[in-house]
Design an enzyme around this catalytic site. Structure first.
Site, short mmCIF file in Angstrom:
data_model
loop_
_atom_site.label_atom_id
_atom_site.label_comp_id
_atom_site.label_asym_id
_atom_site.label_seq_id
_atom_site.Cartn_x
_atom_site.Cartn_y
_atom_site.Cartn_z
N LYS A 75 0.83 -1.21 0.00
CA LYS A 75 0.00 0.00 0.00
C LYS A 75 0.87 1.26 0.00
O LYS A 75 2.08 1.21 -0.14
CB LYS A 75 -0.95 -0.03 1.19
N HIS A 93 -2.23 3.37 -7.29
CA HIS A 93 -3.51 4.05 -7.55
C HIS A 93 -3.25 5.47 -8.07
O HIS A 93 -3.80 6.44 -7.57
CB HIS A 93 -4.37 4.08 -6.29
#
Length: 359
Positions: A75, A93
């Site tokens: 992450k 992302h």
């Protein structure tokens, strides 16, 4: 010699890992150097990696890693604005216009590093080589049910946490559903044939919930889709990307619907291509549900690291999928790594790419 630096995760509630000690041992055996940072939260103890032959480094020391090290995590990095000079493997992302993603790309531009986004590791036919999608769908459907249970109690879903394994989750959830003394809710899953959707369908079936399973054929008309409003729970397993129709328009906040809970497992509310228009921000483990309508209630669950609710199963599954790809890092300029790098490079020209399953 390729040097893989496995960093500790800094995000709260993130206990997963992308590589097991067995995987570390395999990479070392083929000639790689592997450094693993200490972590008290990682689901697999640090000493297991040491026994596998990894060099152990202090938590968060990747900043000082050798320039040629490839930093591997899952992450987000700490949002400290620092330039990024290394090559990083992670779920960034950053390629669909997200504001935070633009900041991340600026950090790479400033430091001269590169992002090899795990979402975009694909084979020659464009298929994902490794994904957490199944466990995202599984956990997402579970939290959606928890939101429905809370509504039956006249409240909103409280904090959720990680489970030692899926059996603990299933036992707890079944007891909570039975305690409502209500018939199981109806549910519709869009994207049911994919990894995310199959995980959601499996969890719902385990709980005795009837599922309407939709995929590309059922949504080919482009909408509108009044059938969604006729189910009490909707699980979205389709990530935001160009061409995806709107599944839940803003008007769905009004009365005259059976829909009570939206489990947006893909959860890309800030993307221009989001198919769910009733909310604008993700939810958290502390506050899993966002109430977007009151009469009748409509709650949205949009947690973006759902697989970490089941860190053991999701880590083992994902690491097994990813290991053959990590084994190709000696030739990082070609194959799936070369394709991932090309996507990153194109973004310096402002090109936007379609989404994949969320990590």
């Amino acid at each position: 010699m390729t040097h893989l630096w496995v960093r500790a995760e800094s995000r709260p509630n993130e206990d997963r890992t992308g590589i097991t000690p067995e995987g570390v041992a395999q990479l070392i055996a083929q000639g790689m150097r592997v450094t693993v940072e200490e972590s008290t939260r990682r689901i697999i103890p640090t000493d297991a990696y040491a026994r596998a032959g990894a060099t152990i480094a202090p938590e968060g020391s990747w900043h000082a890693a050798p320039d040629d090290a490839i930093v591997f995590g899952l992450k987000e990095l700490p949002e400290d604005g620092s330039p990024l000079c290394h090559r990083h493997i992670m779920f960034g992302h950053a390629f669909k216009g997200q504001p935070a993603g633009q900041v991340l790309l600026d950090r790479f531009r400033a430091g001269g590093g590169a992002l090899y986004d795990l979402e975009y590791l694909t084979d020659d036919d464009g298929r994902r080589l490794a994904a957490f999608g199944y466990w995202a769908g599984y956990a997402g459907a579970a939290v959606a049910l928890k939101c429905w249970i809370a509504q039956r109690r006249g409240t909103i879903c409280g904090p959720v946490g990680a489970y030692p394994d899926k059996d603990h989750l299933l036992q707890e959830l079944r007891a909570q559903l039975d305690a409502t003394q209500a018939a199981r809710p109806s549910a519709i899953v869009i994207g049911a044939k994919g990894r995310v959707g199959s995980g959601a369908c499996d969890l719902l079936a385990e709980m005795g919930v009837g599922v309407t399973a939709w995929d590309m054929a059922e949504t080919a008309s482009g909408g509108p889709f009044p059938q969604i409003m006729m189910h009490q729970i909707f699980v979205n397993a389709i990530l935001a990307q160009p061409g995806v129709p709107v599944f839940v328009p803003e008007s769905a906040k009004g009365p005259g619907r059976e829909l009570r809970v939206i489990g947006d497992v893909a959860c890309d509310p800030t993307s221009d291509f989001s198919p769910i228009k009733v909310y604008d921000r993700t939810t958290t483990w502390d506050r899993p549900a966002l109430r977007v309508a009151e009469e009748p209630p409509l709650d949205v669950m949009a947690i973006d690291n759902l697989p970490s609710m089941l860190p053991r199963e999701s880590s083992q599954d994902y690491a097994a999928q990813l290991l053959p790809v990590l084994a190709q890092l000696d030739d990082i300029g070609t194959g799936p790594w070369g394709r991932a790098r090309a996507i990153f490079d194109r973004h310096r020209d402002g090109h936007m790419v379609a989404g994949q399953e969320r990590g």
